[in-house]
Design an enzyme around this catalytic site. Sequence first.
Site, mmCIF file in Angstrom:
data_model
loop_
_atom_site.group_PDB
_atom_site.id
_atom_site.type_symbol
_atom_site.label_atom_id
_atom_site.label_comp_id
_atom_site.label_asym_id
_atom_site.label_seq_id
_atom_site.Cartn_x
_atom_site.Cartn_y
_atom_site.Cartn_z
ATOM 1 N N ASP A 29 0.847 -1.191 0.000
ATOM 2 C CA ASP A 29 0.000 0.000 0.000
ATOM 3 C C ASP A 29 0.888 1.248 0.000
ATOM 4 O O ASP A 29 1.903 1.305 0.696
ATOM 5 C CB ASP A 29 -0.917 -0.008 1.225
ATOM 6 C CG ASP A 29 -2.062 0.979 1.091
ATOM 7 O OD1 ASP A 29 -3.214 0.535 0.967
ATOM 8 O OD2 ASP A 29 -1.803 2.206 1.110
ATOM 9 N N ILE A 30 0.499 2.266 -0.763
ATOM 10 C CA ILE A 30 1.294 3.487 -0.890
ATOM 11 C C ILE A 30 1.252 4.317 0.406
ATOM 12 O O ILE A 30 2.150 5.124 0.646
ATOM 13 C CB ILE A 30 0.780 4.311 -2.104
ATOM 14 C CG1 ILE A 30 1.862 5.231 -2.629
ATOM 15 C CG2 ILE A 30 -0.487 5.085 -1.777
ATOM 16 C CD1 ILE A 30 1.547 5.826 -3.999
ATOM 17 N N ASN A 87 -12.886 -3.245 2.467
ATOM 18 C CA ASN A 87 -13.821 -2.138 2.648
ATOM 19 C C ASN A 87 -14.794 -2.167 1.473
ATOM 20 O O ASN A 87 -14.395 -2.417 0.333
ATOM 21 C CB ASN A 87 -13.070 -0.804 2.693
ATOM 22 C CG ASN A 87 -12.178 -0.695 3.917
ATOM 23 O OD1 ASN A 87 -12.535 -1.158 5.000
ATOM 24 N ND2 ASN A 87 -11.004 -0.106 3.760
ATOM 25 N N GLY A 93 -15.887 2.637 3.907
ATOM 26 C CA GLY A 93 -14.585 3.293 3.834
ATOM 27 C C GLY A 93 -13.790 2.966 2.592
ATOM 28 O O GLY A 93 -12.567 3.083 2.580
ATOM 29 N N GLN A 94 -14.494 2.562 1.512
ATOM 30 C CA GLN A 94 -13.788 2.224 0.273
ATOM 31 C C GLN A 94 -13.507 3.483 -0.540
ATOM 32 O O GLN A 94 -14.388 4.346 -0.699
ATOM 33 C CB GLN A 94 -14.634 1.248 -0.565
ATOM 34 C CG GLN A 94 -13.903 0.737 -1.806
ATOM 35 C CD GLN A 94 -14.691 -0.319 -2.572
ATOM 36 O OE1 GLN A 94 -15.821 -0.673 -2.205
ATOM 37 N NE2 GLN A 94 -14.112 -0.822 -3.636
ATOM 38 N N HIS A 100 -10.094 -5.009 -3.451
ATOM 39 C CA HIS A 100 -8.745 -5.233 -2.921
ATOM 40 C C HIS A 100 -8.856 -5.689 -1.487
ATOM 41 O O HIS A 100 -9.638 -5.155 -0.697
ATOM 42 C CB HIS A 100 -7.887 -3.970 -3.032
ATOM 43 C CG HIS A 100 -8.548 -2.735 -2.510
ATOM 44 N ND1 HIS A 100 -9.473 -2.024 -3.243
ATOM 45 C CD2 HIS A 100 -8.434 -2.096 -1.328
ATOM 46 C CE1 HIS A 100 -9.897 -0.997 -2.537
ATOM 47 N NE2 HIS A 100 -9.291 -1.018 -1.361
ATOM 48 N N LEU A 101 -8.037 -6.675 -1.175
ATOM 49 C CA LEU A 101 -7.945 -7.182 0.193
ATOM 50 C C LEU A 101 -6.768 -6.490 0.871
ATOM 51 O O LEU A 101 -5.638 -6.539 0.375
ATOM 52 C CB LEU A 101 -7.699 -8.690 0.153
ATOM 53 C CG LEU A 101 -7.465 -9.366 1.507
ATOM 54 C CD1 LEU A 101 -8.721 -9.308 2.367
ATOM 55 C CD2 LEU A 101 -7.015 -10.820 1.305
ATOM 56 N N HIS A 102 -7.042 -5.835 2.005
ATOM 57 C CA HIS A 102 -5.959 -5.268 2.805
ATOM 58 C C HIS A 102 -5.383 -6.380 3.694
ATOM 59 O O HIS A 102 -6.129 -7.064 4.401
ATOM 60 C CB HIS A 102 -6.481 -4.170 3.737
ATOM 61 C CG HIS A 102 -7.004 -2.945 3.053
ATOM 62 N ND1 HIS A 102 -6.258 -1.804 2.892
ATOM 63 C CD2 HIS A 102 -8.216 -2.676 2.499
ATOM 64 C CE1 HIS A 102 -6.989 -0.869 2.283
ATOM 65 N NE2 HIS A 102 -8.186 -1.373 2.033
HETATM 66 P P1 5GP Z 1 -9.778 1.545 0.315
HETATM 67 O O1 5GP Z 1 -9.923 2.832 1.115
HETATM 68 O O2 5GP Z 1 -10.425 1.680 -1.035
HETATM 69 O O3 5GP Z 1 -10.223 0.321 1.061
HETATM 70 O O4 5GP Z 1 -8.226 1.317 0.113
HETATM 71 C C1 5GP Z 1 -7.515 1.885 -0.939
HETATM 72 C C2 5GP Z 1 -6.055 1.747 -0.586
HETATM 73 O O5 5GP Z 1 -5.297 1.932 -1.750
HETATM 74 C C3 5GP Z 1 -5.573 2.787 0.435
HETATM 75 O O6 5GP Z 1 -5.018 2.107 1.557
HETATM 76 C C4 5GP Z 1 -4.555 3.596 -0.339
HETATM 77 O O7 5GP Z 1 -3.449 3.998 0.457
HETATM 78 C C5 5GP Z 1 -4.132 2.644 -1.441
HETATM 79 N N1 5GP Z 1 -3.724 3.279 -2.680
HETATM 80 C C6 5GP Z 1 -4.384 4.272 -3.344
HETATM 81 N N2 5GP Z 1 -3.737 4.584 -4.480
HETATM 82 C C7 5GP Z 1 -2.650 3.765 -4.537
HETATM 83 C C8 5GP Z 1 -1.601 3.622 -5.491
HETATM 84 O O8 5GP Z 1 -1.535 4.292 -6.527
HETATM 85 N N3 5GP Z 1 -0.657 2.684 -5.217
HETATM 86 C C9 5GP Z 1 -0.702 1.916 -4.092
HETATM 87 N N4 5GP Z 1 0.285 1.021 -3.930
HETATM 88 N N5 5GP Z 1 -1.681 2.015 -3.175
HETATM 89 C C10 5GP Z 1 -2.649 2.940 -3.400
#
Ligand code: 5GP
Length: 114
Positions: A29-30, A87, A93-94, A100-102
């Site tokens: 994750d970034i 999420n 919180g998506q 995507h699975l965290h």
């Molecule tokens: P969500 O909030 O949709 O469950 O999670 C999205 C996740 O994607 C966040 O944890 C965010 O930091 C990560 N993310 C968003 N853009 C990028 C990206 O361009 N590269 C990477 N590696 N992670 C990203």
Amino acid sequence: MDCIFCQIAEHKLPANIVYEDDDVVAFHDINPQAPVHVLVIPRKKHIAKIADMTAEDQALVGKVIYIGKQVAEQLGIAEDGFRLVFNNGRHGGQHVYHIHLHVLGGRPMTWPPG
Ligand code: 5GP
Ligand code: ZN
């Protein structure tokens, strides 16, 4: 399609990939929320959110979870424990609408989540 995770899956956007095969890609994750924070995504099929899953997606999403567990072992967080999160939607919180699975670990997690 204008989807950042499809572009990562196609190697059109850079990512720190820890595992990939024909079906899934796992990358750091970034903006990590734990010492280890990896995302696992389906590679070839864009599914916007878990609520959009159909019965035919069961095996693919099952594999995403299995690879999450494999990555946890690979990165050394499996023994102490880890958290897997999908999420879903606004209240879930998506922010990125490609499922995507965290995989979170390397510290104790709290409950309930925020
Ligand atoms: P969500 O909030 O949709 O469950 O999670 C999205 C996740 O994607 C966040 O944890 C965010 O930091 C990560 N993310 C968003 N853009 C990028 C990206 O361009 N590269 C990477 N590696 N992670 C990203
Ligand atoms: Zn996508």
